[in-house]
Design an enzyme around this catalytic site. Sequence first.
Site, mmCIF file in Angstrom:
data_model
loop_
_atom_site.group_PDB
_atom_site.id
_atom_site.type_symbol
_atom_site.label_atom_id
_atom_site.label_comp_id
_atom_site.label_asym_id
_atom_site.label_seq_id
_atom_site.Cartn_x
_atom_site.Cartn_y
_atom_site.Cartn_z
ATOM 1 N N LEU A 516 -4.514 -11.054 18.823
ATOM 2 C CA LEU A 516 -5.249 -9.983 17.709
ATOM 3 C C LEU A 516 -5.967 -9.973 16.541
ATOM 4 C CD1 LEU A 516 -5.628 -6.391 19.516
ATOM 5 C CD2 LEU A 516 -7.426 -8.132 19.706
ATOM 6 N N GLY A 517 -4.628 -10.695 16.074
ATOM 7 C CA GLY A 517 -4.380 -10.729 14.102
ATOM 8 C C GLY A 517 -2.583 -10.891 13.565
ATOM 9 N N ARG A 518 -2.892 -11.535 12.905
ATOM 10 C CA ARG A 518 -1.935 -11.271 12.243
ATOM 11 C C ARG A 518 -1.736 -10.295 10.721
ATOM 12 N NH1 ARG A 518 1.715 -15.867 13.736
ATOM 13 N NH2 ARG A 518 1.015 -16.328 16.008
ATOM 14 N N ALA A 520 1.266 -8.988 7.228
ATOM 15 C CA ALA A 520 2.520 -9.138 6.638
ATOM 16 C C ALA A 520 3.611 -8.939 7.410
ATOM 17 C CB ALA A 520 2.234 -8.786 5.338
ATOM 18 N N PHE A 521 3.573 -8.492 8.310
ATOM 19 C CA PHE A 521 5.054 -7.873 9.623
ATOM 20 C C PHE A 521 4.941 -8.371 10.517
ATOM 21 C CE2 PHE A 521 4.004 -4.821 5.604
ATOM 22 C CZ PHE A 521 4.781 -5.018 5.342
ATOM 23 N N VAL A 524 -0.187 -9.105 16.239
ATOM 24 C CA VAL A 524 -0.446 -7.630 16.659
ATOM 25 C C VAL A 524 -1.109 -8.691 18.193
ATOM 26 C CG1 VAL A 524 -1.850 -5.973 16.417
ATOM 27 C CG2 VAL A 524 -1.095 -6.521 14.409
ATOM 28 N N LYS A 541 1.624 -3.694 17.917
ATOM 29 C CA LYS A 541 3.030 -5.350 16.772
ATOM 30 C C LYS A 541 3.739 -5.808 16.886
ATOM 31 C CE LYS A 541 1.554 -4.112 12.321
ATOM 32 N NZ LYS A 541 0.758 -4.762 11.392
ATOM 33 N N ASP A 636 -1.049 -3.278 0.773
ATOM 34 C CA ASP A 636 -1.583 -4.923 1.370
ATOM 35 C C ASP A 636 -2.752 -4.183 1.782
ATOM 36 O OD1 ASP A 636 -1.225 -6.326 1.381
ATOM 37 O OD2 ASP A 636 -0.593 -6.686 3.521
#
Length: 796
Positions: A516-518, A520-521, A524, A541, A636
Amino acid sequence: MDHNPLFLCLIILCLPSVCVFAQTKSNITVGESFTAGDGNSTWVISPSGDFAFGFQPLAGNNDQFLLSIWYAKIPNTTIVWYANGDNPAPKGSKVQLTAAQGLVLTSSNGGDLWKPDSIGGGTVALGALNDLGNFVLEDSTSKSLWETFKKPRDTMLPSQILEKAGKLSSRRSEADFSQGRFQLLLQDDGNLVMHSINLPSEYANENYYESGTVESNTSSPGFQLVFNKSGALYILRENNETYSLGINVSSSQFYLRAVLNFDGVFTLYQHPKTSFGNETWTSLWSHPDDICTATLVSTDSGVCGYNSICYLGDDSRPTCQCPTGYSLLDPKDPYGSCKPDFIQGCKEDELSGGNDLYELEVLTNVDWPLADSVLQRPFTEQQCRQACMEDCMCSVAIFRLGDSCWKKKWPLSNGRFDTSLDGGKALIKVRKDNSTLFGPPAPPIIKRKNQDTLVLVGSVLLGGSALINLIFFSFIYQLLKKLKNVNQSDSDVKTNLRCFTYKELEEATNGFKEELGRGAFGVVYKGTINMGLSPIHIAVKRLNNFVLKEIEKEFKNEVKVISQTYHKNLVRLLGFCEEGAEKLLVYEYMSNGTLASLLFNDVKPSWNLRQRIAFEIARGLVYLHEDCSTQIIHCDIKPQNILLDDCFNARISDFGLAKLLNINQSRTNTGIRGTKGYVALEWFKNMPITTKVDVYSFGVLLLEIICCRRSVDMEAENEEKAILTDWAYDYYTEGCIEALVEQDEEALEDKKKLEKLVMIAIWCVQEDPTLRPTMRKVVQMLEGVSEVFYPPPESP
Ligand SMILES: *[C@@H]1O[C@H](CO)[C@@H](O)[C@H](O)[C@H]1NC(C)=O
Ligand SMILES: *[C@@H]1O[C@H](CO)[C@@H](O)[C@H](O)[C@H]1NC(C)=O
Ligand SMILES: *[C@@H]1O[C@H](CO)[C@@H](O)[C@H](O)[C@H]1NC(C)=O
Ligand SMILES: *[C@@H]1O[C@H](CO)[C@@H](O)[C@H](O)[C@H]1NC(C)=O
Ligand SMILES: *[C@@H]1O[C@H](CO)[C@@H](O)[C@H](O)[C@H]1NC(C)=O
Ligand SMILES: *[C@@H]1O[C@H](CO)[C@@H](O)[C@H](O)[C@H]1NC(C)=O
Ligand SMILES: *[C@@H]1O[C@H](CO)[C@@H](O)[C@H](O)[C@H]1NC(C)=O
Ligand SMILES: *[C@@H]1O[C@H](CO)[C@@H](O)[C@H](O)[C@H]1NC(C)=O
Ligand SMILES: *[C@@H]1O[C@H](CO)[C@@H](O)[C@H](O)[C@H]1NC(C)=O
């Protein structure tokens, strides 16, 4: 021809009920309703065809309607009565005639917009618009229960009577029908008066007009304000004598209306009834004669706003003008207050190092009678000029009567042009040099748009947002390292979160297949899992190694803190998994993706939706900063971290993990400076990290939401446009915020709000964290509870 009986029957039914009746309908029976924006604005027409009742679209906004009565035969819509001035009806709103309440106006989602305050307990049978322009609700015996003539707004028509305590109330402006600043009132003592009121309390200021029709040895007090059928407008006294307000005119060839205009002038207008289409309303008389000099109000600005000057037109209507060096506070409201285009203040004057900062603009026959600070007499004009120049509090000096000098301070009120001042001079202090428009130069920090921008441009081109991530990681890395040695609580966390096994999540995500996405940690993934009875979508995540190495025992503490947050504008944590080297967090799945994908798209989301989203993000941040048990600094905030649920509600994600940074921590200067991404300057300086870093990022985000563009745009045609915060600030100071939203009609039409949002954003991105408002203050400003002041000069 062979007539089908059924066909004939239909014609017969049709004729009276639809075809003919629709043309001439004047009466409404209980149960009938009418919808705003359905093509035809007219619900009923008076029998003569002079007046119509229905929904008029508001000027410049075809989606908002006013339930109103207007002249049906005059091409230029002239509204004589309106129901919902403060509450315009959205398209699709419906007015219905009901037996118990009379007319009821509801929006399409069922919200009450307006209804008559009382119909005296009767049962309505009929509503009828008569030829006088009066809409009457009657019961079955034809007794009147309620009528618009008894609930006037700003207009009286022939045959209308105003009883004691009756009043007219002006609208806000020619096109804005919400409650305005002026009232005409027939007082209980029989005096007909006009005054301004202070909204929203409606506190009445001193009267600027009085008829004087009160009890005295020689006359009896006023009793009614009568606009009689033949067009005479007078105060009827108790002894049946009349006090005429002006010339008597014929109502047989002219339409007549007496209006308390939005600028406080009560005027009788006429318009020929026979129309070629080119006739206009002409004014026959007005009260007061000169409103500019009639109003002298200590608790209000006067007819015009503060610092403004009132000039009387030939039609006895005022116009307002800002003095040289001043401009309108709200460019859309020419009758509003003026602000100086320069900064004047004792500290500013001192810092700018003294003399020759100002010059005096001279206006003749202009005065602001109520803003005196000091009177000097006798004084020469030269002494007067000098006294004001040397006084850092003096904004204007009035030199009059050959020897008198009044020094005035802001805000100047009751400004007027008045020939009876006999050539008196207003000496207006205006700062000479626009380069010091915003006061003293800022302490030398970083010069922008030079090499630094180029360095930044280079870096961003090379590394994109990876640069920011990298900086971010290095901070986290350092901090976690320090923290590790500080405080390690081994106590087990008791939460009611679900603890997942790794296998469960692997299956739920189909082997971590759909990304779904990236953040900072970590990355996902989308998944599906059975929670309770039915399967739901989740977002998993998977924390990356970099973070993992540092978190170790803090992990459960983190999870606990995150799980204790619950707010409708935060993404909810459903559970976690900690197994061997793997650490995963399980969140609600947000079906509408990220704010980034919504904003930076070919189709701009609507202005309203954007405003709502900004507000929701701000509310979520207030909760994180102030309202949850452990303060959480997000660190963030950016559009990639704002997700949108099924209803496009904004939900903040990725909070809590950076909470570890929530300590007063000094950092060494990394040598990277001046980047204006989402990251506040504290990160690059030896400054403590506080919630104000989120405020900064929110400011950037707000500009992105306003402009629908990224904070750093290397594809912009020119360099000035590349950095959103700089670009926005430049355009704001140049007074062309329209350029920020380009062809966004909705935003352009809402310019006041647009300007407010830009100002809030600029406050948020102040370099000095102490200047930035708190998120709570931001919410209050967005809500309109708190005033938005003009932002300070740009420092970087
Ligand atoms: C709107 O309705 C009124 C009365 O119901 C009718 O007289 C008028 O012709 C209609 N106008 C249009 C454009 O349909
Ligand atoms: C409409 O109502 C008025 C006032 O009650 C009445 O005089 C008139 O006859 C009614 N007209 C129709 C067509 O029903
Ligand atoms: C009106 O009455 C007052 C007191 O009763 C009196 O002093 C005044 O002279 C009277 N004025 C006139 C014009 O009669
Ligand atoms: C209206 O008032 C004027 C002036 O007082 C008078 O001449 C006229 O007869 C009145 N008309 C009606 C219908 O009462
Ligand atoms: C005023 O006129 C009304 C109606 O014409 C009448 O009933 C009343 O008695 C009059 N009042 C006086 C004080 O003349
Ligand atoms: C208008 O009518 C009022 C009321 O009857 C009367 O007192 C006044 O003298 C009339 N004014 C003019 C200019 O005819
Ligand atoms: C309005 O139109 C009529 C008829 O065409 C014309 O006689 C008259 O002069 C026009 N009035 C104005 C003010 O243009
Ligand atoms: C109609 O209204 C507009 C705007 O108020 C005005 O400029 C125009 O002269 C008016 N036209 C007529 C015929 O009254
Ligand atoms: C200062 O600003 C005013 C108003 O914007 C402008 O008219 C004037 O030319 C400017 N003066 C200088 C020296 O830039």
